[in-house]
Design an enzyme around this catalytic site. Structure first.
Site, short mmCIF file in Angstrom:
data_model
loop_
_atom_site.label_atom_id
_atom_site.label_comp_id
_atom_site.label_asym_id
_atom_site.label_seq_id
_atom_site.Cartn_x
_atom_site.Cartn_y
_atom_site.Cartn_z
NE ARG A 119 -3.21 0.82 -0.62
CZ ARG A 119 -3.50 0.78 -2.05
NH1 ARG A 119 -3.25 1.97 -2.64
NH2 ARG A 119 -4.20 -0.11 -2.55
CE LYS A 154 -4.50 27.99 -4.83
NZ LYS A 154 -5.43 28.46 -5.77
CE LYS A 186 -1.61 35.28 -3.84
NZ LYS A 186 -2.03 33.94 -3.35
CD GLU A 215 -2.82 37.92 -6.57
OE1 GLU A 215 -2.80 36.57 -6.57
OE2 GLU A 215 -3.34 38.68 -5.93
CG ASP A 236 -5.98 36.79 -9.22
OD1 ASP A 236 -6.00 35.82 -9.53
OD2 ASP A 236 -6.43 37.29 -8.38
#
Length: 298
Positions: A119, A154, A186, A215, A236
């Site tokens: 596994r 992410k 950002k 951004e 964005d």
């Protein structure tokens, strides 16, 4: 390619650009997790210690591979813990495409060891091959356009290096690995410092050689970011028409562009036709489907 002894497995990982020690520690923790509640009771009860056999990892569906040497290392580490030897053979390389039924890896040795490692070994190669397969589909959709698909931060916690490696196997490119290898200004940074220009100056003063991406939500921000010296601009959630206009501002100044947000296979053609350098797809790592692979005893 036969990859026993372990030194050859390490060579395969080195060739993949993966740190052997870090990967080994990650695998060891995954094995510990599987055995935290005791040994493999089912296997110990049903398989004698002297029983040997051969197992293959086999594709159940078409896909693009990543993590085959990681799966091999999981088998090898389990063998070392059990004090036994396995003969391990990689049958398909990372980055290769496979069809349903294709064997990927073969291991021969004590069946108890093979089943204990099953596994954990499959979890790595299935998850990473899922990332590579998704990336491969995007890369094919962008082939010949000059636009590349790339990942984001992410990622599944603890799997970033491996998932980003899988993106490369699938034909994508990597965005920054973490918070320190490049800067990404950002909206929250702009809000905190008062303006885009102020945020850019603050980063450039403290980290003069670090790549800086900004951004932008509007064409006005794009023009400002170009003026202050940004090397890369993230567009964005812009529509294809606005993104195309942004590219027309950036490229004459030698500034690269990255489109991000709301891009799917349904609209990717419109975005690739804007001339952006990159299309960012967080789903490559945060919500991809694993590749269906099986672990079969001969």
């Amino acid at each position: 390619m036969t990859i026993s002894p372990v030194s050859t497995i390490h060579t395969a990982l080195d060739a993949a650009g993966l740190d052997v020690e870090a990967t080994s520690l990650h695998i060891a923790a995954a094995l510990d997790e599987d055995l935290a509640w005791g040994p493999d009771a089912t296997t110990l009860a049903t398989i004698g210690a002297d029983v040997t056999g051969t197992a293959e990892i086999v594709a159940r569906e078409p896909g693009c591979l990543a993590g085959v040497p990681v799966a091999a290392l999981a088998l090898q580490i389990t063998a070392e813990r059990d004090g036994v030897d396995l003969d391990i053979e990689i049958l398909r390389e990372d980055g290769a495409t496979v069809a349903a039924g294709d064997p990927i890896l073969r291991a021969t040795g004590p069946v108890r060891t093979l089943l204990t490692a099953e596994r954990t070994s499959l979890n790595y190669v299935s998850q990473l091959s899922g990332v590579a397969t998704a990336t491969h589909h995007w890369a094919k959709a962008l082939e010949g356009t000059g636009t590349a698909v790339r990942d984001t931060r992410k990622t599944v916690p603890g799997l970033r290096v491996l998932q980003k490696y899988a993106v490369r196997c699938g034909g994508g490119t990597n965005h920054r690995m973490g918070l320190g290898d490049s800067a990404l200004i950002k909206d929250n940074h702009i809000l905190a410092t008062g303006s885009l220009a102020a945020a850019f100056r603050a980063v450039r003063e403290q980290f003069p050689v670090l790549p800086v991406e900004v951004e932008c939500d509007t064409l006005e921000q794009v023009a400002e970011a170009v003026d202050v010296g940004a090397e890369l601009i993230l567009l964005d959630n812009m529509s294809p028409d606005i993104a195309k206009a942004a590219v027309e501002i950036c490229h004459p100044a030698g500034v690269r562009t990255e489109a991000s947000g709301g891009i799917t296979f349904d609209n990717v053609a419109a975005y690739r036709d804007t001339g952006v350098d990159y299309i960012a797809v967080g789903a490559l790592t945060h919500s991809n489907r694993v590749l269906d692979l099986g672990f079969d005893l001969a």
